[in-house]
Design an enzyme around this catalytic site. Sequence first.
Site, PDB file in Angstrom:
ATOM      1  N   ASP A 175       0.811  -1.214   0.000  1.00  0.00           N
ATOM      2  CA  ASP A 175       0.000   0.000   0.000  1.00  0.00           C
ATOM      3  C   ASP A 175       0.847   1.268   0.000  1.00  0.00           C
ATOM      4  O   ASP A 175       0.322   2.358   0.233  1.00  0.00           O
ATOM      5  CB  ASP A 175      -0.956   0.016   1.193  1.00  0.00           C
ATOM      6  CG  ASP A 175      -0.221  -0.120   2.528  1.00  0.00           C
ATOM      7  OD1 ASP A 175       1.039  -0.080   2.536  1.00  0.00           O
ATOM      8  OD2 ASP A 175      -0.894  -0.254   3.564  1.00  0.00           O
ATOM      9  N   ASP A 390     -11.152   1.958  -0.279  1.00  0.00           N
ATOM     10  CA  ASP A 390     -10.030   1.559   0.579  1.00  0.00           C
ATOM     11  C   ASP A 390      -9.709   0.070   0.441  1.00  0.00           C
ATOM     12  O   ASP A 390     -10.568  -0.739   0.103  1.00  0.00           O
ATOM     13  CB  ASP A 390     -10.392   1.865   2.041  1.00  0.00           C
ATOM     14  CG  ASP A 390      -9.178   2.157   2.905  1.00  0.00           C
ATOM     15  OD1 ASP A 390      -8.047   1.838   2.482  1.00  0.00           O
ATOM     16  OD2 ASP A 390      -9.359   2.706   3.996  1.00  0.00           O
ATOM     17  N   GLU A 439      -3.896   7.828  -1.480  1.00  0.00           N
ATOM     18  CA  GLU A 439      -3.073   7.730  -0.265  1.00  0.00           C
ATOM     19  C   GLU A 439      -1.665   7.305  -0.674  1.00  0.00           C
ATOM     20  O   GLU A 439      -0.882   8.123  -1.117  1.00  0.00           O
ATOM     21  CB  GLU A 439      -3.712   6.761   0.726  1.00  0.00           C
ATOM     22  CG  GLU A 439      -3.049   6.785   2.085  1.00  0.00           C
ATOM     23  CD  GLU A 439      -3.684   5.820   3.065  1.00  0.00           C
ATOM     24  OE1 GLU A 439      -3.554   6.048   4.281  1.00  0.00           O
ATOM     25  OE2 GLU A 439      -4.307   4.825   2.627  1.00  0.00           O
ATOM     26  N   GLU A 445      -2.053   9.332   9.692  1.00  0.00           N
ATOM     27  CA  GLU A 445      -2.622   8.324  10.584  1.00  0.00           C
ATOM     28  C   GLU A 445      -1.550   7.537  11.351  1.00  0.00           C
ATOM     29  O   GLU A 445      -1.853   6.897  12.352  1.00  0.00           O
ATOM     30  CB  GLU A 445      -3.454   7.332   9.779  1.00  0.00           C
ATOM     31  CG  GLU A 445      -4.694   7.909   9.149  1.00  0.00           C
ATOM     32  CD  GLU A 445      -5.482   6.842   8.403  1.00  0.00           C
ATOM     33  OE1 GLU A 445      -6.134   6.008   9.066  1.00  0.00           O
ATOM     34  OE2 GLU A 445      -5.431   6.828   7.162  1.00  0.00           O
TER      35      GLU A 445
END
Length: 624
Positions: A175, A390, A439, A445
Amino acid sequence: MPTATPIRLCAALLLCLFLLPALPASAAPATSWTISALPGGPAAELSLDPQAGSLTFAATRRGVRVLEPSPVGIVTERADLSQGLSFLRRRDRLVTEHYTTTVGKRLKRSALMREATFAFANAAGARLDLVVRVARDGVAYRYRLPADYGPVLRETSAYALPQNATAWLAQHRRDYENPFVQYTALTAPAADYMVPALFETGGDYLLITESGLDGGYSGPRLAHEEGTGTYALRLWDEKVQAGQTPWRVLIAGDLATVTESTLVDDLAPDSRVRDTSWIAPGQVLWTWLAGGREAGQSLEKQQAFVDYASARGWPYVAVDAGWYFLKDQWDVTDPNWPTTSWMPRLVEYGRAKGVGIVVWIHFRDLDTPEERGLWLPTLSRWGVRGVKIDFMDSESQERLRWYDEILPATAANRLLVNFHGSTIPKGIHRTWPHVMTMEGVHGGEKRTLTTAHLTTLPFTRNVVGSMDYTPMAFHRAGRPTSDAHELGLAVTYESGLQDLAGTVESYQARPEAERFLEQVPTAWDETRLLSGRPADHVVLARRSGDRWFVGAGISGAARTLDVPLSMLRGRWLVEVVRDGPTGLVRESHVVNGPRGRLSVPVPDEGGYAAVACRWHPRITTCDR
C-alpha cells in the site's frame, strides 16, 4: 520551369557526393545512439554490446552522468529480448502536447519531448521496440512487443547509480505506506524498495518512477543487493500479459526541476472524461481521526461536522468507515434500497449548507460488476459527491484491471474518487481527472512519523501526484511537527481533496489556523520550490489566481529560513503564520519582488504558512 540538362544533373550529383562524409569500404553497424537534450535538460544514451547483443541505457545532464549505463531488456515466455539483439532501424519525431488537469502543481500543461523508437530483433527474428523520450525535466523509455510473444516473465531493466550517491528510499509495501529513509546507493540494505526512489548524483537529483501503469501490466519494485549501486526492477506478477510496458521514468535536474516536474502526467494517456464541469477539488473535513467509528455511525455528529465545514467555507465532509455498518440488514431487492440508511438525509442537509458528502467504502463491496452496479448508481442518486475506496492493497495485473473498471464506472456516475490502501498516481490524474487524490503514503494516521520523512515527501511521493497525507491533526499526541509546521503542510503537500484531520475543538483553539485554512485552495496554477533539501527542510510556494501561498517546514534544530521570493514582481503584502511563545501568531511583511526575501525564525521541528497578495496603500490583509 526549365528542364535540367543532363550536364547540370551530373554536376549536382558530383557536388552532393563531394559533400557527403567519406565512409569506409564496409561501415560497421551503429552500436550506440544519443537522443539529444532539450535546453537545460538531460540526454539519453543507448548502447548495444555487439558481442552479447544486450542493451544499456544511460542519462547525462550538462555532460555529467546522472544514470550510469544500466541494463534494459525484457523476457517473455516465447522470446528472450534481453540478449542476442541486432539493430534494425530508428525513427524520430517531436512530441508536443497541451492539456489541462483538475488537480496538481499547475492546471495548464505544455509538454515538449523528443522521441526515438529503436527496433531490434534476435537471431530467431523476434522483435522488440524500445521507445525513448527526452524532455526538459527527464527521460523515459518503454518496451513494445507483439502480443503473440506470450506473457512477460521479467524485465532485465535496472538502474545503476554511483555508489556514493545519496539515496532516499522507502522499503516496498503493497500500500506504499512506508517512510522514506536516507542512505547511499551502496549502503542501502538488501531489500525491495518502492518506486519512486530519489538519488543525488553529481550535484543533480534523479527520481526513478513510472507512468501509464494500468491493467495492461503489473506494478514494480526496486530490488537492491547490498554492496552495489544497482537497483533491479522486479514485477508484482510472475507472468504478465502485455503488448507494451508502462514508461520507466527518470526525472532529472536540480531539486526544483524534480519537485516541479509534471513528466509523469505528460507521458500518460490523455483524458478519458470529456465533461469535467462537475469535478471540483477542495478542502475536506475528515472526521475519522476526530471521532472514529462512533462518528461514522451518527447522523447528528456528521451534521455538526457539516455545520462547521459550512462556516469555514470548506466544500466537503468525508464520512469514513461505519456509516453502512448495518448494511447486511438492508433490503437490497427494494427499488428504494437501502431504506434504513441515514446517508440521504445527511446529503440533503449538506446540500442546503453548500457542503458535499464524500463516503468511505471498502474495496470488497465494489470488486464485482454486480456490486458496482448496485452501489455507484445508488450513491449518485442520493447526491453523494465522492467515494473514498479503501484496501485494494495490490499492484497485481488482476487488481490493476479492477482499477480499469472502477474508473469509468465512477466517472459515469459523477463521483469524485480518493483511493486509499492503493497504488500511487502514475499519470492517473491526466487520464482520469475525477481522481482527486490517492493515499500511498506513510501519512498522518501513522504513529511513527518523523520530520525527516515529512520533509522528504515533497521531493519523492508528492512529485508524482496528489497525496492524501491527511494533515492538521493538531489534537494528536506525539505529533512531530510544531503547529506552524503542521499548518504549512496545507501548502507543502498537494492534494486535490485535502483531507483535514483535526478535531473541531483543535481548530477553534487555533484561530490563526482556522483563518488560513479558510483561505488556502487545493488546486494550483503554478508551483515553485523556494528552498529545500530532503530530510532537512522545504519551502514551497504555490499560486492560485493572483495570490501566492507558502508552506515551510524543517527537520531538526531551530533556525531562520531565509528564502528568495523571485516569483513576485512589484510590491507584495506577505502574511506569515508562525510559532509564537504561546501559540500561532500572524505577522505582516511588505516585500519588493523579484529581489525581495522572506526571513522567518522557526523553532525545533518548526515551520510556517504564508499568503502573499499585491500591496497597495490601503491594504491591511490578504483575507477575502
